[in-house]
Design an enzyme around this catalytic site. Structure first.
Site, short mmCIF file in Angstrom:
data_model
loop_
_atom_site.label_atom_id
_atom_site.label_comp_id
_atom_site.label_asym_id
_atom_site.label_seq_id
_atom_site.Cartn_x
_atom_site.Cartn_y
_atom_site.Cartn_z
N HIS A 240 -1.82 1.51 4.90
CA HIS A 240 -2.58 1.94 3.72
C HIS A 240 -3.45 3.17 3.98
CE1 HIS A 240 -5.87 -0.68 5.44
NE2 HIS A 240 -6.63 0.27 4.90
N ASP A 273 1.22 -3.94 7.16
CA ASP A 273 0.18 -2.91 7.06
C ASP A 273 0.02 -2.14 8.37
OD1 ASP A 273 -1.66 -1.40 5.66
OD2 ASP A 273 -3.36 -2.70 6.18
N SER A 355 -10.43 1.44 9.12
CA SER A 355 -9.05 0.97 9.03
C SER A 355 -8.14 1.70 10.01
CB SER A 355 -8.51 1.18 7.62
OG SER A 355 -9.06 0.25 6.74
#
Length: 496
Positions: A240, A273, A355
Site C-alpha cells: 500500500h 501487503d 509503513s
C-alpha cells in the site's frame, strides 16, 4: 496500513532587628527598650499605637530625643544607657553649670544592670528648650566597650539586613573558593560501544539499512518506509506504500546518509501487503538480518524504525503485545478479507509513514514489517499511534519476498473456500472452490470450522489469517463443529 507549569513566591521581607533587643555578648545584656508582652503597648509606641519616641542614630549623642507624655520611661539617645531615676512628675535635669548635683551623682556609670540604677520612675520628665546634655564621660574599658559593641552590632544588623542577601550573593559569585558547574571540565567523550541488546545497539545496527520512500502520482503524493535486503538496492516495503505508482508514478528512495535514488517495482502481493522495489544505480548498501518471528514471546522487547510524518530515521521501542492477531490491512482493508494478516501486535509507536519499515528484536534482527495501526478516532483526520500497532510476521513475509525477488510474483496460500461468521463462533463455509484443497479434503458448504491445526478459530478473519500464515503445500488438520476432523493440503494462487 492506514498511513495509515505555585504562584510566584512573594519576595522574602528583610528582617529588621530592633536596637537593644535583649542581646547578649559575653554575659552582658543590653538594657534598652523592651519588647511588649502580648497584648501590651510597645515601649516605643503610644497608647494609640502611634510612634512615641524617635531614637537618635548611634554615635549622634548630641541630638536630643523627643518623648511622648504617655511614656513611663525616658531613654537616653545613646543605645544602652541606664534609665534616669527620679521622684516625681515634672522633675527637670539641672542645667549645665548650675552647680546642682546630677540625679545620678558624680561618676555615674552607664550600662545595663548598673548596681545603683533605681527602679523606673513613674513620673514624666521633660527636657527644656535648648537643653544640652552634659558631656558624656569616657566609657571605661571592658564591659562598656562590650555593651557599645553589642549595640553597634545590633544597629549594623538592622541596617544591613535588607541588602545582606545581595551582598552575600555578590561575594559568593566572586569567591574563588566557590564551586561552579561551569568551571568543571567537560566529560570525556563516550567511546565504548552501546551495550549489546540495548535500543541504542539495535538502532546503530539497523538505521543505515532503513530508507524513506516517497511516491508521486497524478493523484497526489505519499510516503512510507522500507529496509534493504540486498546490497544492490532491493528494498522491502508494504504494497500500500507503492501501489499508487503501479499504474504510473515515480518512486524515490532516501537513504540514511541523505543520498537519493529512483526506484521501480519488482513485484507486489496485495493479499499479504508486501512489495519489493529496486533502487537504481546503487551498490554496496548495508543490508538487514532477517530473524524468526515464530520465536517471539509476548512481552519481549522490540524496536520499530521508519519515517513517521516524514521524520526519517525515527526509532521507537516497545514490546510484543500479542501474536497471531487477525488484522485487515492495505487500501481495501475495510471492504474485504483480501488483506487479513496474521499480525504481530506491538506498543512501539507506529505512525503514518512507518509503513514498510522493520520491526526488530533486541538482537537487531528484523522480525516483522510494520503495516497497520489501530486508531479509533481517526475518522475525518489522519490516524496516529495509540500504542496498538501491527506488523507482518517475517516467517510469513520472507517466503513472499523471496518469490518476488526470484520471479516478480508471489503465491498466495489458499484453502479453496469462502467463509463468513458462524452464529456460535467459528467460520462457516459459504462456498467451496471446485478442485481446491477444501473440496479434496471433503469439506462442504455450511460446515463450521472451529480449529485449524492447533489454533482455535473464533471468526472468519481468524481462519483467513491462519491459512495465510502457512505456505502452499503445507498439510493441516481441520476440526469442525461436529467434532469431525479432516486433513487438507493447502494450495497456492499466483498474485501480483
Amino acid at each position: 496500513m492506514t498511513e495509515s507549569n505555585q504562584p510566584a513566591q512573594q519576595p522574602e521581607q528583610p528582617h529588621s532587628v530592633p536596637p537593644n533587643a535583649g542581646q547578649t555578648d559575653s554575659g552582658v545584656r543590653e538594657q534598652g527598650p523592651q519588647q511588649p508582652e502580648p497584648g501590651q503597648p510597645d515601649p516605643l509606641q503610644g497608647g494609640s499605637g502611634q510612634a512615641g519616641a524617635t531614637h537618635a542614630p548611634a554615635g549622634l549623642g548630641d541630638v536630643p530625643a523627643s518623648f511622648s507624655p504617655a511614656q513611663p520611661q525616658v531613654h537616653a539617645p545613646d543605645a544602652g544607657q541606664a534609665q534616669l531615676g527620679g521622684s516625681g512628675p515634672g522633675q527637670q535635669l539641672p542645667p549645665p553649670g548650675s552647680g546642682q548635683p546630677h540625679p545620678l551623682g558624680p561618676g555615674a556609670q552607664f550600662g545595663a544592670e548598673h548596681p545603683h540604677a533605681g527602679p523606673p520612675s513613674t513620673g514624666q520628665y521633660y527636657l527644656p528648650p535648648g537643653y544640652q546634655p552634659p558631656p558624656v564621660p569616657p566609657r571605661p574599658k571592658g564591659r562598656g566597650k562590650v555593651v557599645a559593641g553589642v549595640a553597634a552590632l545590633v544597629l549594623l544588623v538592622g541596617g544591613v539586613s535588607g541588602g545582606l542577601g545581595g551582598y552575600l550573593g555578590y561575594n559568593f559569585a566572586n569567591d574563588s573558593s566557590a564551586v561552579s558547574s561551569l568551571d568543571t571540565p567537560r566529560p570525556a567523550s563516550q567511546t565504548s560501544n552501546a551495550p549489546a541488546g540495548s535500543v541504542e545497539d539495535v538502532a546503530n545496527k539497523l538505521l543505515p539499512s532503513v530508507v524513506q520512500i516517497q511516491v508521486v502520482t497524478r493523484s497526489g503524493a505519499g510516503e512510507g518506509s522500507g529496509f534493504i535486503v540486498s546490497s544492490n538496492g532491493q528494498i522491502v516495503t508494504n504494497n500500500h506504500v507503492i501501489e499508487g505508482a503501479a499504474a504510473g508514478g515515480n518512486i524515490k528512495v532516501v537513504f540514511q546518509d541523505g543520498k537519493t535514488a529512483t526506484a521501480k517495482i519488482l513485484g507486489r502481493d496485495p493479499s499479504s501487503d508486501i512489495a519489493v522495489i529496486q533502487a537504481d544505480g546503487v551498490s554496496g548498501l548495508p543490508v538487514v538480518q532477517l530473524g524468526n518471528s515464530g520465536d517471539l514471546k509476548i512481552g519481549q522487547g522490540v524496536v520499530a524504525i521508519g519515517s513517521p510524518f516524514e521524520l526519517s530515521g525515527t526509532v521507537t521501542s516497545g514490546i510484543v503485545s500479542s501474536v497471531n492477531r487477525p488484522v485487515s490491512a492495505g487500501s481495501d482493508a475495510r471492504n474485504s478479507q483480501a488483506t487479513v494478516l496474521n499480525a504481530i501486535q506491538t506498543d512501539a509507536a507506529i505512525n503514518p509513514g512507518n509503513s514498510g519499515g522493520p520491526l526488530v528484536n533486541m538482537q537487531g534482527q528484523v522480525v516483522g514489517i510494520n503495516s497497520a495501526i489501530y486508531s479509533p478516532n481517526s475518522a475525518g483526520g489522519q490516524a496516529g499511534s495509540v500504542g496498538i500497532g501491527f506488523a507482518i510476521p517475517m516467517d510469513q513475509a520472507r517466503r513472499t519476498i523471496d518469490e518476488i525477488v526470484k520471479t516478480g510474483k508471489a503465491k498466495q496460500t489458499v484453502l479453496g473456500v469462502e467463509v463468513k461468521e458462524a452464529e456460535n463462533g467459528g467460520a462457516v463455509i459459504s462456498k467451496v472452490t471446485p478442485g481446491g484443497a477444501a473440496e479434496q479434503a471433503g469439506l462442504k458448504e455450511n460446515d463450521v470450522i472451529t480449529k485449524f491445526g492447533d489454533r482455535r478459530i473464533d471468526s472468519s478473519d481468524t481462519l483467513v489469517a491462519a491459512v495465510r500464515s502457512k505456505a502452499p503445500g503445507d498439510k493441516v488438520t481441520i476440526t469442525l463443529s461436529d467434532n469431525r476432523t479432516v486433513e487438507a493440503t493447502l494450495g497456492g494462487v499466483e498474485v501480483g
